[in-house]
Design a protein around this motif. Structure first.
Motif, PDB file in Angstrom:
ATOM      1  N   PRO A  45     -22.499 -55.785  18.179  1.00 58.61           N
ATOM      2  CA  PRO A  45     -22.339 -54.356  17.869  1.00 58.61           C
ATOM      3  C   PRO A  45     -23.593 -53.765  17.235  1.00 58.61           C
ATOM      4  O   PRO A  45     -24.363 -54.454  16.567  1.00 58.61           O
ATOM      5  N   ASP A  46     -23.787 -52.464  17.461  1.00 58.49           N
ATOM      6  CA  ASP A  46     -24.879 -51.737  16.819  1.00 58.49           C
ATOM      7  C   ASP A  46     -24.511 -51.413  15.376  1.00 58.49           C
ATOM      8  O   ASP A  46     -23.333 -51.247  15.034  1.00 58.49           O
ATOM      9  N   ALA A  47     -25.535 -51.328  14.529  1.00 54.80           N
ATOM     10  CA  ALA A  47     -25.326 -50.997  13.116  1.00 54.80           C
ATOM     11  C   ALA A  47     -26.538 -50.249  12.597  1.00 54.80           C
ATOM     12  O   ALA A  47     -27.608 -50.243  13.224  1.00 54.80           O
ATOM     13  N   GLU A  48     -26.357 -49.610  11.439  1.00 53.90           N
ATOM     14  CA  GLU A  48     -27.436 -48.865  10.794  1.00 53.90           C
ATOM     15  C   GLU A  48     -27.710 -49.460   9.421  1.00 53.90           C
ATOM     16  O   GLU A  48     -26.788 -49.728   8.651  1.00 53.90           O
ATOM     17  N   ARG A  85     -24.249 -50.658   8.125  1.00 58.15           N
ATOM     18  CA  ARG A  85     -23.010 -49.951   8.439  1.00 58.15           C
ATOM     19  C   ARG A  85     -22.794 -50.009   9.951  1.00 58.15           C
ATOM     20  O   ARG A  85     -23.643 -49.564  10.734  1.00 58.15           O
ATOM     21  N   LEU A  86     -21.668 -50.569  10.356  1.00 56.15           N
ATOM     22  CA  LEU A  86     -21.362 -50.696  11.775  1.00 56.15           C
ATOM     23  C   LEU A  86     -21.084 -49.325  12.384  1.00 56.15           C
ATOM     24  O   LEU A  86     -20.432 -48.482  11.767  1.00 56.15           O
ATOM     25  N   VAL A  87     -21.607 -49.110  13.588  1.00 52.86           N
ATOM     26  CA  VAL A  87     -21.407 -47.818  14.262  1.00 52.86           C
ATOM     27  C   VAL A  87     -20.631 -47.982  15.558  1.00 52.86           C
ATOM     28  O   VAL A  87     -20.473 -47.011  16.309  1.00 52.86           O
ATOM     29  N   GLU A  88     -20.122 -49.191  15.821  1.00 55.56           N
ATOM     30  CA  GLU A  88     -19.271 -49.422  16.983  1.00 55.56           C
ATOM     31  C   GLU A  88     -18.493 -50.703  16.778  1.00 55.56           C
ATOM     32  O   GLU A  88     -18.760 -51.470  15.860  1.00 55.56           O
ATOM     33  N   GLY A  89     -17.524 -50.951  17.627  1.00 56.56           N
ATOM     34  CA  GLY A  89     -16.738 -52.162  17.545  1.00 56.56           C
ATOM     35  C   GLY A  89     -15.478 -51.986  16.720  1.00 56.56           C
ATOM     36  O   GLY A  89     -15.192 -50.912  16.177  1.00 56.56           O
ATOM     37  N   PRO A  90     -14.699 -53.051  16.566  1.00 60.78           N
ATOM     38  CA  PRO A  90     -13.433 -52.963  15.829  1.00 60.78           C
ATOM     39  C   PRO A  90     -13.593 -52.640  14.348  1.00 60.78           C
ATOM     40  O   PRO A  90     -12.652 -52.156  13.722  1.00 60.78           O
ATOM     41  N   ASP A  91     -14.752 -52.904  13.777  1.00 62.69           N
ATOM     42  CA  ASP A  91     -14.991 -52.616  12.356  1.00 62.69           C
ATOM     43  C   ASP A  91     -15.883 -51.399  12.178  1.00 62.69           C
ATOM     44  O   ASP A  91     -16.638 -51.308  11.200  1.00 62.69           O
ATOM     45  N   VAL A 115     -30.089 -51.461  14.179  1.00 65.67           N
ATOM     46  CA  VAL A 115     -30.198 -52.891  14.467  1.00 65.67           C
ATOM     47  C   VAL A 115     -28.981 -53.334  15.272  1.00 65.67           C
ATOM     48  O   VAL A 115     -28.003 -52.596  15.435  1.00 65.67           O
ATOM     49  N   VAL A 116     -29.064 -54.565  15.780  1.00 65.19           N
ATOM     50  CA  VAL A 116     -27.953 -55.180  16.503  1.00 65.19           C
ATOM     51  C   VAL A 116     -27.503 -56.403  15.703  1.00 65.19           C
ATOM     52  O   VAL A 116     -28.328 -57.269  15.371  1.00 65.19           O
ATOM     53  N   LEU A 117     -26.234 -56.453  15.386  1.00 67.08           N
ATOM     54  CA  LEU A 117     -25.678 -57.585  14.666  1.00 67.08           C
ATOM     55  C   LEU A 117     -24.945 -58.517  15.620  1.00 67.08           C
ATOM     56  O   LEU A 117     -24.654 -58.162  16.762  1.00 67.08           O
TER      57      LEU A 117
END
Length: 410
Positions: A45-48, A85-91, A115-117
């Protein structure tokens, strides 16, 4: 006669290249199956970035020295940690702490960076664990690509743009033919020679146009590829290199166990020298044609001699280019080897350094050999010397006033 021989050679080379392409093209099921990039259920998922903690200190342990006084002190809390901070996905919207490497923390990441986690789900239904995968770099890469295209278009104009088109086609040949062919277990040298020859046919005629001048450079390039291939194959065997000096070779052996890694190393030597080889041959061919334009009465022997003077200067500068290019790519390896307390000859004989030396020397020898070859072909195929008549007019067997043989398409 020289031009007929040149065109006959190139015609045979073209037929051989197409035949090799058909023979070595991998069929359905010849290449190994695709390998999963991550375990089942793992997502990216993408995150900031919210915050970046300081990096943990690096402790260098010297077995011969007593431990430092602060060896037992704990590391700073949360060092080598990113808060994202996640910007997509279940969380989506949740903030997570991600433990990562010191190099990531020191790379200049700032709050707001994308970033990509790596999300690893749990079987018990607990909160998933997260790791760091990579930074989104699409924007700066796109900006550099656009700047590169604009600079090439402004400075080199149409010829530069055609060269870029040739570069894209060459990348397609590497991706759709050479890599699958090598993975399918085809002859490494065969795939490299056929693919490299096809690339040179495409990029030279596309960027410089079909002419005797371009055909001369192409012939010199093809012969230079042959010299490099023969020398590279011999050098890899003579130095007993395995072609598996890094982790990439180990991974390839796991997923494609039928590969000949010595042949892969030799084929890499051929591909690595293509750009510089093309540069030298087209320069030598152009130099001879420009010399003929400036001195119509110069004999072919004089053209060869003066062209070689230009070639010697070009050789000197290009050898530096090859050596420093390889030194730059292997800088980390060189620095590590320089730290080892070992004799320099032992260091040179290590697999990692010997591979770079063999790659450099084989490419350089093929490059140097291509200079007199191309210059001789150019001197033989350029228009003949002009003789001035008593009335001031000029006459030549294949050079008529106002018409140059290099303007005739081949």
């Amino acid at each position: 006669m020289a031009r007929r021989v040149l065109l006959g050679f190139l015609a045979l080379a073209a037929v051989a290249t197409l035949a090799g392409l058909a023979l070595l093209w991998p069929g359905e099921g010849d290449t190994p199956d695709k390998v999963a990039y991550a375990a089942e259920g793992v997502t990216f998922p993408d995150a900031e970035i919210v915050s970046v903690e300081e990096s943990c200190p690096v402790i260098v342990v010297d077995p011969a020295a007593p431990p430092p006084e602060n060896a037992d002190e704990p590391f700073p809390e949360n060092c080598n940690t990113l808060v994202a901070r996640l910007v997509e996905g279940p969380d989506d919207g949740a903030e997570v702490r991600v433990q990562t490497e010191p190099s990531v923390v020191r790379s200049g990441l700032e709050p707001g960076d994308s970033v990509v986690l790596l999300r690893v789900p749990t079987e018990t239904g607990e909160v998933a664990t997260y790791g760091f995968s990579h930074t989104h770099r699409e924007a700066p890469l796109a900006a550099m690509t656009i700047l590169f295209v604009v600079v090439v278009a402004v400075v080199a104009r149409l010829r530069g743009l055609l060269a870029l088109v040739g570069l894209v086609l060459a990348a397609g040949i590497v991706w759709w033919f050479m890599l699958p062919g090598l993975l399918a277990g085809e002859s490494g040298i065969g795939v490299a020679v056929v693919g490299s020859s096809l690339i040179m046919f495409v990029v030279l005629y596309l960027a410089h146009g079909p002419s005797v001048r371009t055909s001369t450079a192409l012939a010199g390039t093809l012969l230079g590829i042959a010299v490099t291939a023969a020398l590279g194959l011999w050098a890899v065997g003579a130095t007993r290199l395995s072609g598996m000096s890094d982790d990439n070779g180990q991974f390839l052996q796991l997923y494609a166990d039928g590969l000949d890694f010595q042949a892969l190393l030799a084929s890499g030597i051929i591909i690595a020298g293509l750009g510089v080889l093309n540069d030298v041959t087209i320069t030598q061919s152009s130099a001879v044609w420009e010399l003929r334009e400036a001195a119509p009465s110069m004999t072919r022997r004089e053209l060869f001699s003066r062209g070689m003077r230009i070639g010697r200067d070009h050789i000197a500068s290009t050898i530096y280019t090859i050596v420093f290019a390889y030194a730059g790519t292997a800088l980390g390896v060189l620095m590590l080897l320089s730290l080892y307390d070992r004799p320099i000859l032992d260091v040179i004989s290590s697999d990692m350094l010997t591979e770079e030396i063999v790659r450099t020397l084989a490419s350089a020898i093929g490059l140097v050999a291509s200079v007199p070859i191309t210059t001789a072909i150019a001197a033989a195929t350029v228009s003949g010397p002009v003789r001035e008549r008593p009335n001031g007019s000029h006459v030549a067997g294949d050079h008529v006033a106002g018409t140059h043989a290099d303007d005739v398409g081949v």
